[in-house]
Design an enzyme around this catalytic site. Structure first.
Site: not given
Lengths: 297, 297, 297, 297
Positions: D7, D10, D113, D165
């Site tokens: 993957g 971004r 995060s 998370k």
């Protein structure tokens, strides 16, 4: 600059220190004779200042601030400036400003955030009033505020400083409630071994990094499950005022209200609600046997 | 009609009585040998019924219903009908229906409202399943429901009966919370002398007239301030399931959630939230003196 | 009994009819010359009544009620009685009572529920004031209220009637929101074919049976998905006042607030909240590419 | 260390960059042939890594992650390590871990995060799994995390990383909602001239200083009233999962739920609720004239 400070408690006292460290001359007064006051009456305070005078009021909101402003209105001269730095409700400010304006005395309301850390970090200041008056006392405000470009704002007309502070505190309530909800959820879950350590890890790199989280680390250092803290929180007036103000403006503030309600509930405010719920459940759930006592619907 | 009833507790027992009063033949079974059971095993129950059989399951949701349905799947024949009248989650129904369908057995889920009053008032019934199966057992449903045109609906496909009952109970939560909030507000106000009497007066002519308010009169008759009721309420699963279902559907249910949260809070669910709030307030509010312990922000 | 009615709109007009049907003599006045008024001024109204007079004020809360009460204070005599049956805020009542008391005129505030149905069903009445004054006008109240033992209460001292009505309306908000949440959840679910029919079936036998549900049947008879209704609801003042009053009393009212907030949100009140949320998400979620524009934290 | 990254969107792409800048060797794969992938299949990725291999999965939660983990289970050898760094629900992790454990492959779940800022600031990482596995990949985690002592935690067993998370994101929702409520209240008030400037001033010295507030400055720099932002916000799954998880644990999360509901409402989720409210009001408020259509209550 020269300034008089009325109220030398934790906030007022620390502010005097920061102002003096910044080179200002402060004459302090407090009702308490055991305080580090420089003069023993408001009259003496006024007499000790050069006109045009600047007097900062840092006493409890409500009756104490009311009577202080009223007394000052009788003692000060046209051109003097009064700053209310306490936690007054914004609706009180216009009244105070009018009272003083009748004598030609100018008024600023100033919301102050920073707690005990302000002495070192500087205080976040939100001011309401006229720009000209604000500029006249700017040297004092610049000393009180933190270093750098943030921490001081002329929020709006008279009342704007306390309105902004009220909103600030409402946001603070919501943020603390949000952290609390996360912590409580992790405390009951088997998936997280040490909720406090997990939250503290978010101090860097995460979206929720914040000064409150910095403080949380300190709070949990020796008590990671906060077992020494009572499951009860008091409310100050400001979040309540914000929810009320928003109601009147047609703005829904459910998260702020939730935070406020959590505190009111912790002090027993919801007890009668639960009594009704339990009583109704007992009625239809079968704890009542004398079926004839109530008319069928 | 003839029917088997599994589970002769308060709900099942009362329903058997209403059915027999209505002229139906009911064979009852319960695990408890001290119950008024007619047979002492599921096998005996099935043997006692004429095909095509109708069996009503009225046992606790979850494991008890699961195992009953599984056993029935092994005992019943194609064309028989099983009705789950308990408080199963709607997501269980499809599983049960499939299990039975593999044997040609049909399935209806039926949410039942009415509590202990149902025996006299009749039960509100919400059914999920195929129209044909619903019609096959309609005589039983007509007897169980209240007189008149209301109280019975084929809500939708399998799962629809329990889904409707779940939503019904969520609404019930919200209504009870609303009454509780009103009562609690009046209890703390000097403007209302007798909050219970005031609420009871709304039973006629007012917009909030309702069966819950009828029950409220009974509950407050000898205890107008509900001092004998604990300020604590338990939750059943259904309002929780409704809030969850609505979350997944993108429907906000803040009043239902508020009612549920009030109950969870009354049982200590928010304690850790308040601990965080109090701990943070202590940090910035000045109960901490060693300012060096925390890094400045 | 004889009575003057000021305000002959839908509520006032219907009440006059019910009073006359009950054998009372009512002299009606309204500002509007096209109304069915009997006299064309307050002076004429007062002149047409025998002392001690009873005057019922049924005009919009706020300025209209204020000026009506002020004028009446100048026209009435000691021993006369004024009843404010409008939707005044309870905090206005004490002011009105004092104004009238200075002339020896007595005052009752009376919250009225029932809407357009009141003419037929009777009105639920909540009264604030002194017991003696209440008893003096009881024949009128008994005619206005529904038949039976419910629908009339002396809730407390002056202000109590409107306080009770305010709480009543808050509860009404919560109940309607609860029904709405249930309907909306079913509307999005595949499990319920006809949410309106399902809800209507609850009119008998269920825990949520209520007058609001009776009305719901009528509302959905020709529009089961309520497609002709706008997804917007206005707020009257009363639920807002209740949330405010409860805030001040330390009573959390999350369900009532949720109902109020849903209406405010439907009118755009939350738009700026969402703008902030979306703006922040855009910042950390990656729609911003010039990473140097913001100081690292 | 050597690592495979699956993957290269971004998030994944930025992480690869940060890892390589930190001296690690990363072999990247993405389904998209236009990506900067090093290999063109999972098989090739596995073949390119030395055993024991470390593979980081950074693909959309749900089906994509499921199929990737399943494929990896067939390709990897005992002793290899898979890290799911995507936004999987914590309940998926145990399933993935079991699938891999059957082949002797170890598993960590890692909540990440930091958004687009992570590449520069470093990512806050929350990990679930065994301590030994965590230590084995610590060099990679240390590179990804921010400098300093914060930003990395072994939160608990498998699932703990994503659970943490999820809670983190729930808190984030609550914080953004709190800021939004404050901003919206100031936007409608005459007391605050420039709400954005007022909020930005809180970046230093105030209790609400936070990274979100830092981002807010950037967002409002050229659009102080956020007029370019739509009053609509989407929801990601995580806050919803948190509210659900808390429901099951008996922890009330009203502020988090309020934030979630505000977003669902902005997308029309409450429309049918308002329709019911408006329909009921129309019924009792007098827009219906045919009084005989509904049975009296």
């Amino acid at each position: 600059m020269q300034m008089g400070m009325i109220g030398l408690g934790r906030m007022g006292g620390n502010m005097v220190k920061r102002l003096r460290d910044g080179g200002h001359t402060v004459v302090g007064f407090d009702m308490n004779p055991d305080s580090a006051r420089d003069v023993d009456s408001l009259e003496a305070l006024v007499a000790a200042l050069d006109a045009p005078r600047v007097v900062w009021v840092m006493v409890p909101a409500g009756a104490a601030t009311d009577s202080t402003v009223e007394t000052l209105a009788g003692l000060l001269d046209a051109g003097d400036i009064v700053i209310d730095g306490g936690n007054s409700r914004y609706t009180d400010d216009e009244r105070h400003a009018e009272l003083l304006a009748a004598k030609g005395v100018k008024f600023l309301d100033c919301g102050v955030s920073g707690g005990v850390w302000g002495a070192e970090r500087g205080y976040a200041l939100m001011v309401g009033g006229e720009k000209e008056t604000f500029e006249a006392v700017r040297p004092l405000l610049e000393t009180l505020k933190p270093e750098g470009e943030y921490g001081l704002v002329l929020a709006g007309p008279v009342g704007g400083g306390h309105f902004a502070k009220m909103v600030h505190n409402g946001i603070e309530y919501g943020m603390m409630q949000a952290f609390g909800e996360g912590f409580a959820t992790m405390m009951r879950s088997e998936y997280v071994d040490d909720p406090a350590a997990t939250m503290v890890s978010w101090r860097s790199g995460s979206v929720v990094a914040s000064w409150l989280l910095d403080l949380f680390e300190n709070a949990t250092k020796d008590d990671p499950e906060l077992k020494n803290m009572p499951p009860v929180a008091n409310e100050s007036g400001e979040a309540k005022w914000m929810v009320e103000a928003a109601l009147g403006l047609g703005v829904p503030t459910p998260a702020t209200a939730a935070a406020l309600y959590a505190r009111q509930t912790s002090r027993g405010g919801a007890d009668d609600i639960l009594r009704v719920v339990t009583a109704m459940r007992a009625q239809f759930g079968g704890h009542i046997t004398k079926i004839d006592e109530i008319a069928t619907h």
